[in-house]
Design a protein around this motif. Structure first.
Motif, PDB file in Angstrom:
ATOM      1  N   UNK A  13       0.719  -1.086  -0.064  1.00 41.03           N
ATOM      2  CA  UNK A  13       0.168  -0.090   0.101  1.00 41.03           C
ATOM      3  C   UNK A  13       0.969   1.166   0.063  1.00 41.03           C
ATOM      4  N   UNK A  14       1.876   1.209   0.705  1.00 32.95           N
ATOM      5  CA  UNK A  14       2.730   2.386   0.970  1.00 32.95           C
ATOM      6  C   UNK A  14       3.565   2.557  -0.528  1.00 32.95           C
ATOM      7  N   UNK A  15       3.981   1.601  -1.051  1.00 33.92           N
ATOM      8  CA  UNK A  15       4.726   1.687  -2.431  1.00 33.92           C
ATOM      9  C   UNK A  15       3.743   2.248  -3.352  1.00 33.92           C
ATOM     10  N   UNK A  16       2.605   1.807  -3.409  1.00 33.40           N
ATOM     11  CA  UNK A  16       1.544   2.044  -4.475  1.00 33.40           C
ATOM     12  C   UNK A  16       0.991   3.643  -4.283  1.00 33.40           C
ATOM     13  N   UNK A  17       0.690   4.059  -3.192  1.00 34.41           N
ATOM     14  CA  UNK A  17       0.235   5.213  -2.633  1.00 34.41           C
ATOM     15  C   UNK A  17       1.454   6.162  -3.053  1.00 34.41           C
ATOM     16  N   UNK A  18       2.705   5.871  -2.698  1.00 31.40           N
ATOM     17  CA  UNK A  18       3.702   6.981  -2.841  1.00 31.40           C
ATOM     18  C   UNK A  18       3.957   6.950  -4.566  1.00 31.40           C
ATOM     19  N   UNK A  20       1.888   7.278  -6.625  1.00 37.33           N
ATOM     20  CA  UNK A  20       0.757   8.109  -6.932  1.00 37.33           C
ATOM     21  C   UNK A  20       0.754   9.257  -6.308  1.00 37.33           C
ATOM     22  N   UNK A  21       1.958   9.873  -5.589  1.00 35.02           N
ATOM     23  CA  UNK A  21       1.909  10.825  -4.950  1.00 35.02           C
ATOM     24  C   UNK A  21       1.050  11.230  -3.688  1.00 35.02           C
ATOM     25  N   UNK A  22       0.567  10.221  -3.100  1.00 39.10           N
ATOM     26  CA  UNK A  22      -0.225  10.403  -1.893  1.00 39.10           C
ATOM     27  C   UNK A  22       0.686  10.321  -0.687  1.00 39.10           C
ATOM     28  N   UNK A  23       0.427  11.094   0.207  1.00 38.96           N
ATOM     29  CA  UNK A  23       0.940  10.819   1.458  1.00 38.96           C
ATOM     30  C   UNK A  23       0.030   9.517   2.438  1.00 38.96           C
ATOM     31  N   UNK A  24       0.957   8.714   2.998  1.00 38.98           N
ATOM     32  CA  UNK A  24       0.366   7.425   3.419  1.00 38.98           C
ATOM     33  C   UNK A  24       1.068   7.054   4.749  1.00 38.98           C
ATOM     34  N   UNK A  25       0.100   6.672   5.788  1.00 39.02           N
ATOM     35  CA  UNK A  25       0.820   6.210   6.909  1.00 39.02           C
ATOM     36  C   UNK A  25      -0.050   4.916   7.540  1.00 39.02           C
ATOM     37  N   UNK A  26       0.866   3.952   8.360  1.00 36.15           N
ATOM     38  CA  UNK A  26       0.329   2.891   8.998  1.00 36.15           C
ATOM     39  C   UNK A  26      -0.047   3.148  10.101  1.00 36.15           C
ATOM     40  N   UNK A 278      -2.755  -3.551  -4.980  1.00 38.47           N
ATOM     41  CA  UNK A 278      -2.564  -2.473  -3.960  1.00 38.47           C
ATOM     42  C   UNK A 278      -3.019  -1.156  -4.801  1.00 38.47           C
ATOM     43  N   UNK A 279      -2.409  -1.080  -5.970  1.00 38.51           N
ATOM     44  CA  UNK A 279      -2.899   0.538  -6.568  1.00 38.51           C
ATOM     45  C   UNK A 279      -4.116   0.492  -6.799  1.00 38.51           C
TER      46      UNK A 279
END
Length: 306
Positions: A13-18, A20-26, A278-279
Motif C-alpha cells: 500500500x505504501x509503495x502504491x500510494x507513494x 501516485x503522489x499520496x501521503x500514506x501512513x500505517x 494495492x494500486x
C-alpha cells in the motif's frame, strides 16, 4: 492504513500510494484509543490526537482483532472521517450466517445452507440440504480453518455437540462434489473484479485455500460470474473484498466473502495475476472519496447500515 500488522500488504500500500503522489501512513490498531465524550471526541495514536489527520482510512483488520478494530473504525466514522469499508460491512463479512442471509436477500446464489441449535432441528437441517456428505463451518472461521467435510450425519452431530460445549455456532452447507478441491478467489474493488485466481488443492483436500497448500493460477471469469462476485460484495456493502466462488453444475455459487483479503506472497493474487491490486485499492479509495465529497455515491458510507 488502519492495520493489524499485515506487513507485506501494508508495504505494498505504501509503495502504491507513494508512486501516485499520496501521503500514506500505517496506524497500528493496538496503539489506538478513543475519547467518546461529545465535547472532546477523538481518536488517539500513541497518545497523539489523529482525529483530523487523515482524509481516508483503509481498514485492514485480521480476524483476531475484529472487535477492537470495529470500535476504532466506528469512531472514525462517527467523526466523519471517510472509510473505504464501514464497520457494519466488515462485521457482516465476518459473520458467515448473517452474510448468507444478506446474499439471500439480494438473490446472490450460494450452496444450500442451514443453521440450528437443538439436536433434532440439526438433524432435520442436515436432511433438508441434501444429507451427507455435507460441509460444517464455524461462523467465524477463516482461510479454510473451521471447515469440515463430513460423510456421515452421526459424525456431523458429534461435531455439533462438541461445538455446543464451547458455545461455538456452526453452519451446515451442501457439499458441491464437482468443485471438490477447486475454487476461485475474485478480488473485488469498488464495482469491479480487478483480478481472479483459480485455487486447486495439491493433496486431495476438499479445500483449495493457498494457506493450506493450494496452488493458484490466473483465471478469467465469464460475464455472469463477474456479476455474481460484484453483487456478492455489494450485498453486504463491502468495497474491497475477496469473494470466493465455486463452479457447480448449477452455475457459479458464492462460498465465502473475505474482509481485508491478502494479496501478497508467492501464491498471492498479485504475483499470480500480475495485477497491481494495492494500486487498484488506492485508486478506488481516492476516487470514491472525491465522489463522496461531491455528493455522489453517499451510499458508500450509509447503504450497508440499512
Amino acid at each position: 492504513i488502519l492495520t493489524t500488522n499485515q506487513i507485506d500488504e501494508d508495504n505494498r500500500f505504501i509503495e502504491a500510494a507513494t508512486e501516485r503522489g499520496h501521503d500514506i501512513e500505517r496506524i497500528e490498531l493496538k496503539k489506538c484509543s478513543v475519547n467518546v465524550c461529545p465535547e472532546s471526541a477523538a481518536v488517539f495514536y500513541d497518545g497523539v490526537d489523529i482525529s483530523k489527520t487523515y482524509d481516508i482510512i483503509i481498514p485492514r483488520l485480521n480476524v483476531s482483532h475484529t472487535g477492537y478494530g470495529l470500535d476504532i473504525l466506528r469512531q472514525f466514522q462517527a467523526m466523519d472521517v471517510y472509510v473505504t469499508d464501514t464497520a457494519h460491512s466488515i462485521e457482516l463479512g465476518r459473520d458467515k450466517l448473517r452474510c448468507m442471509q444478506y446474499l439471500l436477500r439480494h438473490k446472490v446464489p450460494f450452496p444450500k445452507t442451514g443453521f440450528a441449535d437443538s439436536k433434532d432441528d440439526f438433524e432435520n437441517i442436515c436432511k433438508t440440504i441434501g444429507g451427507a456428505p455435507l460441509i460444517l463451518k464455524l461462523l467465524e472461521g477463516t482461510e479454510g480453518t473451521g471447515v469440515f467435510l463430513v460423510d456421515d450425519i452421526k459424525f456431523a452431530e458429534n461435531i455439533k455437540a462438541t461445538c455446543i460445549q464451547f458455545d461455538t455456532p456452526i453452519l451446515v452447507q451442501e457439499f458441491i462434489s464437482e468443485s471438490k478441491g477447486n475454487d476461485l478467489r475474485c478480488f473485488v474493488v469498488g464495482e469491479k473484479v480487478v483480478a481472479t485466481m483459480k485455487r486447486e488443492s495439491q493433496d486431495g483436500d476438499f479445500r483449495a485455500n493457498v494457506s493450506l497448500g493450494g496452488h493458484s493460477t490466473s483465471e478469467e471469469l465469464s460475464a455472469e460470474e463477474e456479476e455474481i462476485a460484484i453483487n456478492a460484495a455489494k450485498a453486504i456493502g463491502l468495497h474491497v473484498a475477496g469473494v470466493d466462488m465455486i463452479r457447480s453444475n448449477k452455475g457459479a455459487l458464492i462460498i465465502e466473502i473475505n474482509v481485508s483479503p491478502d494479496f501478497c506472497g508467492e501464491q498471492g493474487i498479485e504475483s499470480v495475476t500480475g495485477v497491481d491490486v494495492a494500486g487498484a485499492i488506492i485508486d478506488y479509495a481516492v476516487q470514491s472519496k472525491k465522489e463522496y465529497d461531491n455528493g455522489e455515491g453517499v451510499w458508500l458510507q450509509s447503504a450497508a447500515a440499512t
